[in-house]
Design a protein around this motif. Structure first.
Motif, PDB file in Angstrom:
ATOM      1  N   ALA A  10       0.840  -1.213   0.000  1.00  0.00           N
ATOM      2  CA  ALA A  10       0.000   0.000   0.000  1.00  0.00           C
ATOM      3  C   ALA A  10       0.864   1.247   0.000  1.00  0.00           C
ATOM      4  N   GLN A  11       1.927   1.231   0.793  1.00  0.00           N
ATOM      5  CA  GLN A  11       2.791   2.406   0.847  1.00  0.00           C
ATOM      6  C   GLN A  11       3.526   2.596  -0.477  1.00  0.00           C
ATOM      7  N   THR A  12       3.830   1.520  -1.164  1.00  0.00           N
ATOM      8  CA  THR A  12       4.474   1.622  -2.470  1.00  0.00           C
ATOM      9  C   THR A  12       3.540   2.287  -3.483  1.00  0.00           C
ATOM     10  N   ALA A  13       2.287   1.877  -3.509  1.00  0.00           N
ATOM     11  CA  ALA A  13       1.315   2.491  -4.429  1.00  0.00           C
ATOM     12  C   ALA A  13       1.134   3.974  -4.114  1.00  0.00           C
ATOM     13  N   ILE A  14       1.040   4.294  -2.842  1.00  0.00           N
ATOM     14  CA  ILE A  14       0.898   5.701  -2.434  1.00  0.00           C
ATOM     15  C   ILE A  14       2.168   6.469  -2.786  1.00  0.00           C
ATOM     16  N   GLY A  15       3.323   5.845  -2.587  1.00  0.00           N
ATOM     17  CA  GLY A  15       4.599   6.488  -2.917  1.00  0.00           C
ATOM     18  C   GLY A  15       4.732   6.782  -4.405  1.00  0.00           C
ATOM     19  N   LEU A  16       4.277   5.857  -5.231  1.00  0.00           N
ATOM     20  CA  LEU A  16       4.307   6.091  -6.679  1.00  0.00           C
ATOM     21  C   LEU A  16       3.393   7.245  -7.077  1.00  0.00           C
ATOM     22  N   ALA A  17       2.208   7.296  -6.475  1.00  0.00           N
ATOM     23  CA  ALA A  17       1.294   8.411  -6.755  1.00  0.00           C
ATOM     24  C   ALA A  17       1.896   9.733  -6.280  1.00  0.00           C
ATOM     25  N   ALA A  18       2.514   9.715  -5.107  1.00  0.00           N
ATOM     26  CA  ALA A  18       3.150  10.938  -4.578  1.00  0.00           C
ATOM     27  C   ALA A  18       4.314  11.366  -5.460  1.00  0.00           C
ATOM     28  N   THR A  19       5.054  10.407  -5.992  1.00  0.00           N
ATOM     29  CA  THR A  19       6.165  10.732  -6.899  1.00  0.00           C
ATOM     30  C   THR A  19       5.635  11.392  -8.167  1.00  0.00           C
ATOM     31  N   LEU A  20       4.543  10.884  -8.677  1.00  0.00           N
ATOM     32  CA  LEU A  20       3.923  11.491  -9.860  1.00  0.00           C
ATOM     33  C   LEU A  20       3.491  12.931  -9.563  1.00  0.00           C
ATOM     34  N   VAL A  21       2.889  13.148  -8.402  1.00  0.00           N
ATOM     35  CA  VAL A  21       2.496  14.501  -7.988  1.00  0.00           C
ATOM     36  C   VAL A  21       3.733  15.395  -7.900  1.00  0.00           C
ATOM     37  N   HIS A  22       4.794  14.880  -7.263  1.00  0.00           N
ATOM     38  CA  HIS A  22       6.035  15.650  -7.095  1.00  0.00           C
ATOM     39  C   HIS A  22       6.590  16.072  -8.462  1.00  0.00           C
ATOM     40  N   TRP A  23       6.705  15.125  -9.379  1.00  0.00           N
ATOM     41  CA  TRP A  23       7.269  15.430 -10.697  1.00  0.00           C
ATOM     42  C   TRP A  23       6.418  16.444 -11.444  1.00  0.00           C
ATOM     43  N   ALA A  48       3.707  16.823  -2.339  1.00  0.00           N
ATOM     44  CA  ALA A  48       3.655  15.362  -2.482  1.00  0.00           C
ATOM     45  C   ALA A  48       3.736  14.669  -1.126  1.00  0.00           C
ATOM     46  N   ALA A  49       4.552  15.183  -0.213  1.00  0.00           N
ATOM     47  CA  ALA A  49       4.679  14.568   1.107  1.00  0.00           C
ATOM     48  C   ALA A  49       3.395  14.714   1.909  1.00  0.00           C
ATOM     49  N   SER A  50       2.732  15.826   1.782  1.00  0.00           N
ATOM     50  CA  SER A  50       1.457  16.008   2.467  1.00  0.00           C
ATOM     51  C   SER A  50       0.426  15.017   1.942  1.00  0.00           C
ATOM     52  N   PHE A  51       0.404  14.832   0.629  1.00  0.00           N
ATOM     53  CA  PHE A  51      -0.483  13.842   0.022  1.00  0.00           C
ATOM     54  C   PHE A  51      -0.169  12.437   0.546  1.00  0.00           C
ATOM     55  N   ALA A  52       1.109  12.067   0.544  1.00  0.00           N
ATOM     56  CA  ALA A  52       1.515  10.725   0.981  1.00  0.00           C
ATOM     57  C   ALA A  52       1.221  10.508   2.462  1.00  0.00           C
ATOM     58  N   PHE A  53       1.462  11.527   3.265  1.00  0.00           N
ATOM     59  CA  PHE A  53       1.202  11.411   4.702  1.00  0.00           C
ATOM     60  C   PHE A  53      -0.283  11.154   4.953  1.00  0.00           C
ATOM     61  N   TYR A  54      -1.116  11.927   4.308  1.00  0.00           N
ATOM     62  CA  TYR A  54      -2.559  11.793   4.488  1.00  0.00           C
ATOM     63  C   TYR A  54      -3.047  10.423   4.020  1.00  0.00           C
ATOM     64  N   MET A  55      -2.599   9.992   2.859  1.00  0.00           N
ATOM     65  CA  MET A  55      -3.025   8.703   2.320  1.00  0.00           C
ATOM     66  C   MET A  55      -2.510   7.543   3.173  1.00  0.00           C
ATOM     67  N   ASN A  56      -1.265   7.622   3.623  1.00  0.00           N
ATOM     68  CA  ASN A  56      -0.728   6.560   4.478  1.00  0.00           C
ATOM     69  C   ASN A  56      -1.441   6.514   5.821  1.00  0.00           C
ATOM     70  N   ALA A  57      -1.776   7.667   6.354  1.00  0.00           N
ATOM     71  CA  ALA A  57      -2.501   7.696   7.622  1.00  0.00           C
ATOM     72  C   ALA A  57      -3.884   7.067   7.465  1.00  0.00           C
ATOM     73  N   LEU A  58      -4.509   7.266   6.319  1.00  0.00           N
ATOM     74  CA  LEU A  58      -5.844   6.703   6.083  1.00  0.00           C
ATOM     75  C   LEU A  58      -5.829   5.218   5.755  1.00  0.00           C
ATOM     76  N   TYR A  59      -4.899   4.795   4.894  1.00  0.00           N
ATOM     77  CA  TYR A  59      -4.999   3.470   4.311  1.00  0.00           C
ATOM     78  C   TYR A  59      -3.913   2.470   4.694  1.00  0.00           C
ATOM     79  N   THR A  60      -2.765   2.916   5.160  1.00  0.00           N
ATOM     80  CA  THR A  60      -1.658   1.983   5.352  1.00  0.00           C
ATOM     81  C   THR A  60      -1.431   1.603   6.806  1.00  0.00           C
TER      82      THR A  60
END
Length: 124
Positions: A10-23, A48-60
Motif C-alpha cells: 500500500a505504501q508503495t502504491a501511495i509512494g508512486l502516486a506521490a512521486t507522480l504529484v512531485h514530478w 507530495a509529502a502532504s499527500f503521501a502522509f494523508y493517504m498513508n494515515a488513512l490506508y496503510t
C-alpha cells in the motif's frame, strides 16, 4: 522480518502516486512559473509529502502520529529536497536529473522515516 514489510504494498502504491504529484508540480514550477530547481523541488516535495502522509494515515498504518513527528519529517526531507535542487542549480543539471535523484533518496529514506518514526508500532 515480516513486521518490516507490513504495509509495504500500500505504501508503495501511495509512494508512486506521490512521486507522480512531485514530478508534475516540479515541472510546472520550473517551466511555467520559471522558479529555480531548489525552490521547485522543495515546493513539489511539500505537496507530495502532504499527500503521501494523508493517504498513508488513512490506508496503510493503523497507528496515529504526532504533528511534531510530521513536521520533523517535512523539515528533514524538505531540507534534502532543497539541497538537491541547490546542487542541481549550481551544476546546471537538467530537471529530470534533479527529480530522479531526489525521488530515489526519498524512496529509501522516506519509507524508513514513515515506517520507523512517523507510524512506528507502539511497544508493548
Amino acid at each position: 522480518m515480516r513486521i518490516l514489510w507490513k504495509g509495504f504494498p500500500a505504501q508503495t502504491a501511495i509512494g508512486l502516486a506521490a512521486t507522480l504529484v512531485h514530478w508534475q508540480v516540479f515541472f510546472v514550477l520550473t517551466s511555467a512559473a520559471q522558479l529555480d530547481q531548489a525552490a521547485s523541488n522543495f515546493a513539489a516535495f511539500c505537496i507530495a509529502a502532504s499527500f503521501a502522509f494523508y493517504m498513508n494515515a488513512l490506508y496503510t498504518f493503523e497507528t496515529g502520529t504526532s504533528v511534531l513527528a510530521y513536521l520533523m519529517f517535512i523539515g528533514v526531507m524538505g531540507a534534502l529536497s532543497y539541497g538537491t535542487g541547490v546542487i542541481a542549480d549550481a551544476r546546471n543539471l537538467p530537471g529530470l536529473i534533479t527529480v530522479s535523484g531526489f525521488s530515489l533518496l526519498d524512496l529509501l529514506l522516506g519509507y524508513c522515516f514513515f515506517r520507523f518514526v512517523l507510524f512506528r508500532e507502539p511497544r508493548t
